[in-house]
Write a protein that holds these residues in place. Structure first.
Motif, PDB file in Angstrom:
ATOM      1  N   THR A 187       0.998  -1.234   0.079  1.00 10.86           N
ATOM      2  CA  THR A 187      -0.214   0.186  -0.208  1.00 10.86           C
ATOM      3  C   THR A 187       0.712   1.323  -0.112  1.00 10.86           C
ATOM      4  OG1 THR A 187      -0.141  -0.096   2.460  1.00 10.86           O
ATOM      5  CG2 THR A 187      -1.719  -1.144   1.424  1.00 10.86           C
ATOM      6  N   ARG A 188       0.444   2.340  -0.456  1.00 10.94           N
ATOM      7  CA  ARG A 188       1.069   3.560  -0.597  1.00 10.94           C
ATOM      8  C   ARG A 188       1.270   4.289   0.601  1.00 10.94           C
ATOM      9  NH1 ARG A 188      -0.184   1.855  -5.308  1.00 10.94           N
ATOM     10  NH2 ARG A 188       0.992   2.474  -7.268  1.00 10.94           N
TER      11      ARG A 188
ATOM     12  N   ARG B 311      -9.302   6.746   8.414  1.00 10.05           N
ATOM     13  CA  ARG B 311      -8.363   6.534   7.168  1.00 10.05           C
ATOM     14  C   ARG B 311      -7.839   5.113   6.973  1.00 10.05           C
ATOM     15  NH1 ARG B 311      -4.884   9.735   4.171  1.00 10.05           N
ATOM     16  NH2 ARG B 311      -5.604  11.466   5.043  1.00 10.05           N
ATOM     17  N   ASN B 313      -6.228   1.924   4.696  1.00  9.12           N
ATOM     18  CA  ASN B 313      -5.358   2.221   3.362  1.00  9.12           C
ATOM     19  C   ASN B 313      -5.383   0.452   2.717  1.00  9.12           C
ATOM     20  OD1 ASN B 313      -3.973   4.566   3.354  1.00  9.12           O
ATOM     21  ND2 ASN B 313      -3.357   3.905   5.196  1.00  9.12           N
ATOM     22  N   ALA B 314      -5.540   0.420   1.379  1.00 10.25           N
ATOM     23  CA  ALA B 314      -5.352  -0.901   0.996  1.00 10.25           C
ATOM     24  C   ALA B 314      -4.690  -0.617  -0.490  1.00 10.25           C
ATOM     25  CB  ALA B 314      -6.842  -1.444   0.796  1.00 10.25           C
ATOM     26  N   THR B 315      -4.494  -1.713  -1.118  1.00 10.55           N
ATOM     27  CA  THR B 315      -3.898  -1.681  -2.511  1.00 10.55           C
ATOM     28  C   THR B 315      -5.105  -0.877  -3.530  1.00 10.55           C
ATOM     29  OG1 THR B 315      -5.020  -3.929  -2.931  1.00 10.55           O
ATOM     30  CG2 THR B 315      -2.515  -3.622  -2.335  1.00 10.55           C
ATOM     31  N   HIS B 345      -4.436   5.710  -5.118  1.00 13.01           N
ATOM     32  CA  HIS B 345      -3.514   5.722  -4.108  1.00 13.01           C
ATOM     33  C   HIS B 345      -3.733   4.974  -2.795  1.00 13.01           C
ATOM     34  CE1 HIS B 345      -0.310   8.112  -2.044  1.00 13.01           C
ATOM     35  NE2 HIS B 345      -1.185   7.994  -0.952  1.00 13.01           N
ATOM     36  N   THR B 347      -6.326   4.912  -0.538  1.00 13.26           N
ATOM     37  CA  THR B 347      -6.779   5.610   0.623  1.00 13.26           C
ATOM     38  C   THR B 347      -8.360   5.629   0.617  1.00 13.26           C
ATOM     39  OG1 THR B 347      -4.570   6.863   0.750  1.00 13.26           O
ATOM     40  CG2 THR B 347      -6.222   7.388   2.067  1.00 13.26           C
ATOM     41  N   GLY B 377      -5.239  -6.559   3.391  1.00 14.39           N
ATOM     42  CA  GLY B 377      -3.563  -6.129   3.327  1.00 14.39           C
ATOM     43  C   GLY B 377      -3.349  -4.765   3.544  1.00 14.39           C
ATOM     44  N   GLY B 378      -4.375  -4.271   4.032  1.00 13.58           N
ATOM     45  CA  GLY B 378      -3.983  -2.800   4.420  1.00 13.58           C
ATOM     46  C   GLY B 378      -3.981  -2.258   5.735  1.00 13.58           C
ATOM     47  N   CYS B 379      -4.057  -1.115   6.442  1.00  9.03           N
ATOM     48  CA  CYS B 379      -4.263  -0.893   7.710  1.00  9.03           C
ATOM     49  C   CYS B 379      -5.039   0.471   8.033  1.00  9.03           C
ATOM     50  CB  CYS B 379      -2.758  -0.316   8.139  1.00  9.03           C
ATOM     51  SG  CYS B 379      -1.968   0.785   7.034  1.00  9.03           S
ATOM     52  N   VAL B 381      -6.170   4.156  10.598  1.00  7.84           N
ATOM     53  CA  VAL B 381      -5.934   4.923  11.466  1.00  7.84           C
ATOM     54  C   VAL B 381      -7.047   5.724  11.826  1.00  7.84           C
ATOM     55  CG1 VAL B 381      -4.589   7.066  11.756  1.00  7.84           C
ATOM     56  CG2 VAL B 381      -3.374   5.350  10.722  1.00  7.84           C
TER      57      VAL B 381
END
Lengths: 485, 428
Positions: A187-188, B311, B313-315, B345, B347, B377-379, B381
């Motif tokens: 991820t970016r 927020r 995030n991932a691919t 991006h 997000t 596979g992301g995270c 916040v």
């Protein structure tokens, strides 16, 4: 001494058990090829281990660390600042067997590769999807992604696309204690300290990189290359400023001065006029319409500075010919002198005319010709001081002239290295840019990563040795065919 | 100059309800040094304040004694248009900087929320920006040099004022996104970009999220080079002044370039959008586009009464599923959810509003959303939440990567633990 020798035998045996007997090199005659990299420094490691996997690399690091020997990671050995030279001996961890392209993912436009993959092979593998990997250091047909990460490599096209750190999303690393971690990922954005960004460009001193996730870009739909030839180098510099001032950031702007032209034209036959003072190579890429509009504007600006000649490459073949001159310069410098000392530094691009004039003065003062080849768009200078090392006085003067050029870069608001790194070559010059507090802040990264004294010790930081003395110990590069910076 | 604060004057600098006893508003790096020495000598916990636009981000502070108000150090020290670089003090408001750069046809290619208030230093400390990152990359990539005052007051610099530099460690990377836990960003040298010759924004409407994300990823995989592509739902749309029926989605595509390249990008964007079952597509006028992009940048942080803002995030390819998953989660009853996503991006921003919730319910939402992000596979916040909801969790989701190094950095650069104690990932 005997204890140390016994230790080394033990280390060899332990490493052989991990990577296999064939992949531990320890006989002096076999170690010679690992004595040097693309720079001029030399030092013999005690052994070389070539792991085939992250797991093997991790176990090697753990074993070597336990024996208290330093570890120097190495890719293709094309680095130009001595980053892969095992100055303090120890174990060279050669990552060239880890050369799998694990994955090209066209959906997310990423590649996952091992560190030993050669730079240009990533683009070759991505080409079938219309993608490529943007950073293109001049040694890209030999240098490895792991080495690019260590040095944060650039290249002619980083003017528009940025350097390695702008294209690495994540990395798997082995820390000095042998533990394996991911920094960033696919991820970016990843919350937490940007350890990925800190390790990139750390010259192998904080962690060993074992996998890299690279961002791929779509191949540009259209590319146009323009050659502008000027009688005087100042006109070429003014054209560069004009292009940037017009709000155009081309993919590349390269410049060569009179000496470069005189060296390369007879060798490569790129069609550069022998009497010219400077040649400018400007490449614009992107959408067809954008390329047409911007290259017309670039041509108008170049014409406004009274060129001797302007040529545009009509097809890929002509483009290759225009670039052949640029790429052949360093190899051709051997026609002018037996040796050259290639200096790498960056100045603010608006200071080009003064800096080039000052380099001319330095050439006069030290009575040695200096050929200027530069990534003009981003102010990255590559002056080559020409000399004959058989004359010790010339060698002295060449090294001193190189030092003067670095001082000039820093005095102009620029820096010691644009893309080659500090390594051994420039560590004694670091105080020109940074005071003790700055250097102390940098030096605390080693303890934070637990790598201090273990991973590539002795690089980057000044030892306090006399600069001139250090320079003297360092013969300059011999010009060879294919040298291309 | 250190001011003593009382209960009333201190309230202006409160963070998660903790009110500091002292404040300093230095004018330059030397002033920051003096304030930090004062704190260091007394073991006072310091929180650097920018414009306060995102001061709520982070875990509740363990301690907070001294507010270091950075807005007084706000000069543009150098801007050389021909070099496309500038050096500024970190307390400058982002809008003020952009206005000054615009005179020369240049800009800093970041668009963080609330740029009228947000300072450059604050935006860098937070480390995330807005929709423009599609084309221009992370806010980190705009930094070419930095002056940082360390916890003990030592002034240090790294990088330089040129765009290409590998002289020593890239220390600015330590501080961008570190929430001021390793040092105080005081001066920054920046890589600027020329303003696009022209701009256009294409706005498309969809009846459901699927085709909207398909169009966004179609843009990502096309030869076009949009400046930004943002997908958002009807509730987020209302904040931009667009009134759509519930369930509708929008895709905004920001394009830039010279006239012919721009025309082609507009027409090909329309073609990609029309190929993805749009319910209508239009090109916004300049004023409409400006309003829409401001609102999309501000998203979440302009909400007067947020219950929860996250927020995730991932691919890029994992984005549609992650957004669907969080949107359809149970247990967010009574709350209304607005979503804005930057799919290329990777997000997505989620903002829940409504009646005050029991903190357990909010914690439940966070927990489930975090599970979905991890599966993609992301995270994730947690950017905004009531103190009660934040107290039981690590809003950052803990330390990603090697914990020994994260803690090692804190030990090396802030051994007394006086900078933003407890607020960052892993409560360092």
């Amino acid at each position: 001494m005997t204890a140390v020798i016994a230790d080394l035998r033990e280390v060899v045996a332990e490493l052989q058990a991990i990577v296999g007997a064939a992949y531990v090199i320890h006989r002096p005659e076999d170690l010679i090829v690992f004595e040097y990299d693309g720079s001029v420094d030399k030092a013999m490691p005690q052994m070389v281990a070539l792991p085939a996997s992250t797991e093997e690399a991790s176990r090697v690091v753990e074993v070597v660390g336990r024996h208290g020997l330093p570890i120097v990671a190495r890719g293709a050995g094309t680095g130009l600042s001595g980053g892969a030279v095992a100055e303090e001996g120890g174990v060279v961890l050669a990552l060239t067997r880890m050369k799998r392209i694990i994955e090209i993912d066209p959906e997310d436009q990423v590649a996952v590769v091992e560190p030993g993959v050669v730079n240009v092979d990533v683009s070759a593998a991505a080409a079938e999807y219309g993608l490529y990997y943007a950073p293109d250091p001049s040694s890209q047909s030999a240098c490895t992604i792991g080495g690019n990460v260590a040095e944060n490599s650039g290249g002619p096209h980083c003017l528009a696309y940025g350097v390695t750190t702008n294209h690495v999303l994540g990395m798997e690393v082995v820390l000095a204690d042998g533990s394996v971690h991911w920094l960033g990922g696919r991820t970016r954005e990843t919350p937490g300290y940007d350890l990925r960004g800190i390790v990139i460009g750390s010259e192998g001193s904080l962690a060993i990189v074992t996998k890299v996730v690279l961002r791929l870009l779509r191949q540009p739909e259209s590319v146009r290359t323009l050659l502008a030839v000027y009688r005087e180098i100042d006109d070429a510099s003014a054209a560069v400023s004009g292009i940037i001032a017009a709000g155009i950031v081309p993919a590349a702007i390269e410049m060569m001065d009179r000496l470069c032209i005189q060296a390369v034209e007879p060798a490569v036959n790129a069609g550069y006029p022998m009497g010219a003072g400077a040649v400018l190579l400007v490449e614009v890429d992107g959408l067809r319409e954008a390329v047409e509009e911007e290259s017309a504007e670039v041509e108008r600006i170049c014409r406004s500075r009274g060129p001797m000649e302007i040529r545009t490459a009509a097809d890929a073949g002509e483009r290759a010919r225009l670039w052949a001159g640029r790429k052949g310069v360093l190899g051709a410098l051997g026609r002018l002198a037996p040796n050259y000392y290639l200096v790498d530094g960056t100045i603010p691009r608006t200071k080009l005319p003064e800096a080039l004039a000052r380099i001319g003065d330095i050439s006069d003062e030290y009575r040695l010709p200096i050929a200027n080849l530069l990534h003009a768009g981003d102010g990255n200078l590559h002056p080559s001081v020409l000399f004959d090392e058989r004359d010790p006085d010339e060698l002295d003067r060449a090294m001193a002239a190189g030092g003067e050029i670095l001082k000039l870069c820093v005095d102009s608001g620029g820096v010691l290295s644009g893309e080659h790194g500090i390594g051994l070559e420039k560590r004694e010059y670091m105080p020109l840019m940074f005071d003790d507090d700055d250097l102390n802040a940098m030096a605390r990264l080693g303890p934070a990563f637990g790598s201090e004294g273990m991973l590539n010790p002795g690089k980057i930081f000044p030892t306090g040795a006399d600069r001139t003395h250090v320079s003297h110990s360092r013969a300059a590069a011999k010009a060879g065919a294919g040298a291309y910076i | 100059m250190i001011d003593s604060l009382d209960e009333t004057t201190g309230r202006a600098y409160a963070v998660d309800g903790v009110i500091p006893r002292f404040a300093a508003r230095p004018k330059d790096a030397e002033g920051v040094r003096d304030a930090l020495r004062f704190a260091d000598e007394r073991g006072l916990a310091v929180i650097p304040w920018g414009g306060g636009s995102r001061i709520g981000l982070g875990n509740p502070p363990h301690r907070f004694d001294l507010a270091l108000d950075m807005t007084g150090a706000n000069r543009i020290l150098d801007h050389t248009p021909g070099d496309l670089t500038a050096t500024v003090e970190a307390g400058i408001a982002v809008d003020a900087l952009q206005e000054s750069l615009a005179v020369h046809g240049q800009f800093l290619p970041i668009d963080p929320p609330l740029p009228g208030r947000a300072t450059l230093g604050g935006a860098l400390a937070v480390g995330t920006s807005g929709p423009l990152k599609w084309q221009y990359g992370s806010i980190r990539d705009t930094v070419i040099g930095m002056k940082v005052v360390q916890a003990d007051g030592t002034i240090t610099k790294s990088g330089g004022q040129v765009v290409k530099n590998v002289s020593g460690y890239d220390m600015s990377r330590l501080h961008v996104g570190a929430l001021g836990t390793l040092g105080v960003i005081t001066e920054v040298s920046l890589k600027l970009a020329p303003r696009p010759a022209g701009e256009a924004t294409v706005l498309a409407r969809f009846d459901r999220p699927g085709p909207c994300f398909a169009a966004a990823l179609g843009m990502f995989r096309s030869p076009l080079m949009p400046l930004a592509v943002t997908a958002f739902d009807a509730r987020a749309g209302r904040r931009t002044g667009i009134v759509d029926p519930p369930g509708a989605w929008r895709l905004a595509v920001r394009l830039g370039g010279r006239p012919r390249a721009l025309d082609r990008q507009v027409s090909e964007s329309r073609a990609i959008i029309e190929g993805a079952a749009t319910a209508g597509v239009e090109v916004l006028d300049a004023g409409g586009a400006e309003t829409a992009w401001r609102a999309l940048s501000d998203f979440g942080w302009d909400e007067p009464r947020p219950i929860l803002g996250i927020r995730a995030n991932a691919t890029p390819s994992g984005m549609p599923q992650l957004v669907e998953g969080i949107k359809n989660m149970n247990g967010a009853g009574g709350l209304s959810l607005a979503i804005a996503a930057h799919p290329a991006h990777g997000t997505a921003l989620f903002s829940w509003t409504g009646e005050d919730q029991a903190s357990d319910d909010v914690a439940g939402i966070i927990d489930r959303a975090r599970g979905l992000a991890a599966r993609a596979g992301g995270c994730l916040v947690v950017e905004q939440a009531a103190l009660a909801a934040k107290s039981g969790i690590d809003v950052w989701g803990g330390i990603a990567g090697p914990e020994s190094v994260a803690r090692g950095l804190k030990r090396e650069y802030d051994p007394k633990g006086i900078l933003n104690p407890g607020r960052f990932a892993g409560r360092v």
